[in-house]
Design a protein around this motif. Structure first.
Motif, mmCIF file in Angstrom:
data_model
loop_
_atom_site.group_PDB
_atom_site.id
_atom_site.type_symbol
_atom_site.label_atom_id
_atom_site.label_comp_id
_atom_site.label_asym_id
_atom_site.label_seq_id
_atom_site.Cartn_x
_atom_site.Cartn_y
_atom_site.Cartn_z
ATOM 1 N N ASP A 1 0.846 -11.280 -32.946
ATOM 2 C CA ASP A 1 0.721 -9.928 -32.388
ATOM 3 C C ASP A 1 0.300 -8.946 -33.482
ATOM 4 O O ASP A 1 -0.574 -8.091 -33.285
ATOM 5 N N ARG A 2 0.897 -9.098 -34.645
ATOM 6 C CA ARG A 2 0.607 -8.194 -35.772
ATOM 7 C C ARG A 2 -0.830 -8.358 -36.260
ATOM 8 O O ARG A 2 -1.553 -7.381 -36.443
ATOM 9 N N LYS B 1 -3.721 -7.060 -33.849
ATOM 10 C CA LYS B 1 -3.993 -5.623 -33.788
ATOM 11 C C LYS B 1 -5.176 -5.230 -34.670
ATOM 12 O O LYS B 1 -5.805 -4.194 -34.452
ATOM 13 N N GLN C 1 -4.677 -14.448 -28.287
ATOM 14 C CA GLN C 1 -3.691 -13.626 -27.587
ATOM 15 C C GLN C 1 -4.271 -13.055 -26.296
ATOM 16 O O GLN C 1 -3.601 -13.020 -25.261
ATOM 17 N N ALA D 1 7.840 -9.007 -25.343
ATOM 18 C CA ALA D 1 7.847 -8.056 -26.462
ATOM 19 C C ALA D 1 6.444 -7.889 -27.049
ATOM 20 O O ALA D 1 6.205 -6.982 -27.850
ATOM 21 N N ASN D 2 5.495 -8.745 -26.635
ATOM 22 C CA ASN D 2 4.128 -8.682 -27.152
ATOM 23 C C ASN D 2 3.444 -7.380 -26.739
ATOM 24 O O ASN D 2 3.386 -7.053 -25.551
ATOM 25 N N SER D 3 2.901 -6.667 -27.706
ATOM 26 C CA SER D 3 2.339 -5.345 -27.426
ATOM 27 C C SER D 3 1.104 -5.406 -26.532
ATOM 28 O O SER D 3 0.894 -4.533 -25.679
ATOM 29 N N ARG D 4 0.267 -6.427 -26.696
ATOM 30 C CA ARG D 4 -0.944 -6.521 -25.880
ATOM 31 C C ARG D 4 -0.602 -6.901 -24.436
ATOM 32 O O ARG D 4 -1.231 -6.407 -23.496
ATOM 33 N N ARG E 1 2.084 -6.031 -22.847
ATOM 34 C CA ARG E 1 2.597 -4.801 -22.255
ATOM 35 C C ARG E 1 1.456 -3.849 -21.880
ATOM 36 O O ARG E 1 1.436 -3.259 -20.794
ATOM 37 N N ALA E 2 0.498 -3.714 -22.788
ATOM 38 C CA ALA E 2 -0.604 -2.778 -22.567
ATOM 39 C C ALA E 2 -1.498 -3.226 -21.407
ATOM 40 O O ALA E 2 -1.852 -2.418 -20.537
ATOM 41 N N ARG F 1 12.951 -2.777 -23.049
ATOM 42 C CA ARG F 1 12.566 -2.623 -24.452
ATOM 43 C C ARG F 1 12.598 -3.993 -25.130
ATOM 44 O O ARG F 1 13.346 -4.886 -24.708
ATOM 45 N N PRO F 2 11.785 -4.176 -26.180
ATOM 46 C CA PRO F 2 11.631 -5.511 -26.799
ATOM 47 C C PRO F 2 12.932 -6.236 -27.118
ATOM 48 O O PRO F 2 13.044 -7.433 -26.892
#
Length: 368
Positions: free
Chosen positions: A191-192, A195, A251, A282-285, A287-288, A305-306
């Motif tokens: 995930d990091r 980005k 991802q 918890a993966n940001s992508r 969620r988006a 929340r994560p």
């Protein structure tokens, strides 16, 4: 207005994998969420080692329970029930939690509730966004599970619509991170890196998305193999592997399939809510993209929340509190761990209603 003290106060124990989680909730209010993780002990093996996890749970159990009670500012004798993950999960790890829950419930004279790990991942959202709508569509994605579930009553009715037929999403993240030499666990690190990468740089396959494929099932094995071969080909040619672009493209392939199928299930079933849970939530992508696609489809998205998405005791306590509130039958004292407990069993009810046969002397000795 209901006095919050009238709502069930429940302690939940989660030991299905490598997290020793103890949570305490009152109704749908989170009072404590104590976690002891053994992830660092597994990192050198590149994955979770069941025996290491079980021993870590044994060592962490009592201190973590004591920490949760202190954080919540309650006494063990104030509890209205003890809930524990009875399955699915690693058999040895589950046994530690079930044994501890039995001991505390018996000594305190409290009802015992063996609950389902996956149903707990759905119920935890109540701690963040209030009571679950009925029915609720849930997309659960973790290291061991990728599932689409429809629940009309989280304590008694959870219906599987689709599941992974091979690697779960989280498992694929771990394996690709290993190929890229990024360490373990793979989800957060990919995930990091993603980005800073281009999700369109490499076109990786989207499993089970053809017109004749199962509408709601998932497959990430082919994707994992495709990414691994792409990386190996680059290395064989003496070229540098663009880690950020590979991470982002891989991802994107995962979250594209997950969100596409989840939104389709909501539309097909006429459900206007989607809840996403499990560690990969918890993966940001994820969620988006889920937010983007749900908004376009007129679906309300609920994602905790994560910290509440990964394995924790709060989710078990949340489901336990719901069991107490709805007067579900407690589990018997012979409750056993079931590593393959089906999600259609949100909890393991007992055959008898007699949970009052607790030895008063032992109770006084332990908790006087």
């Amino acid at each position: 207005m209901t006095d919050s003290r009238d709502e069930p106060l429940v302690l939940g124990i989660e030991t299905s994998c490598d997290e020793t989680g103890v949570g305490i909730v009152r109704g749908t209010t989170l009072l404590a969420d104590a976690i002891a993780s053994s992830v660092d002990e597994h990192a050198r093996f590149g994955g979770v080692v069941p025996e290491v996890a079980s021993r870590a749970h044994l060592e962490a159990m009592v201190p973590t329970i004591q920490r949760a009670l202190k954080d919540a500012g309650v006494s063990a004798r104030d509890l209205d029930g003890i809930a524990v993950t009875a399955g699915p999960g690693l058999a040895g790890a589950l046994l530690v939690g079930v044994s501890a829950a039995k001991a505390y419930a018996y000594a305190l004279g409290k009802p015992l509730y063996g609950v389902n790990h996956l149903a707990s991942h759905i119920c935890v959202d109540q701690l963040e966004h209030g009571p679950l709508p009925e029915p609720t569509m849930a997309l659960l994605v973790s290291g061991g599970h990728s599932s689409l579930l429809l629940s009309s009553d989280i304590t008694s009715d959870v219906r599987p619509l689709g599941a992974t037929i091979d690697d779960a999403a989280g498992e694929a993240f771990d394996k690709i991170a290993r190929v890229l030499n990024l360490g373990f666990p793979g989800g957060p690190v990919i995930d990091r890196y993603a980005k800073e990468g281009d999700p369109k740089a490499i076109t990786f396959p989207r499993g089970l998305t053809g017109p004749r494929d199962p509408a709601y099932d998932f497959s990430f094995s082919g994707l994992k193999t495709s990414v691994a071969r792409w990386i190996e080909a680059k290395r064989a040619a003496g070229e540098d592997v663009p880690v950020r672009d590979v991470s982002a493209s891989f991802q994107e392939a995962v979250v594209d399939v997950l969100t596409r199928k989840a939104v389709r299930a909501c539309k097909d079933e006429g459900v206007d809510h989607l809840m996403i849970g499990g560690g990969v939530a918890a993966n940001s992508r994820l969620r988006a993209l889920a937010a983007e696609r749900c908004e376009a489809a007129g679906i309300r998205l609920r994602v905790p929340r994560p910290k509440l998405c990964t394995d924790n005791g709060a989710m078990v306590a949340a489901l336990g509190a719901e069991m107490v509130a709805r007067n579900r039958v407690p589990s018997d004292w012979d409750l056993s761990a079931d590593s393959s407990l089906p999600v259609t069993d949100p909890h393991v009810p007992g055959h008898s209603h007699d949970h009052d046969h607790v030895h008063e002397v032992s109770k006084e000795n332990l908790y006087s």
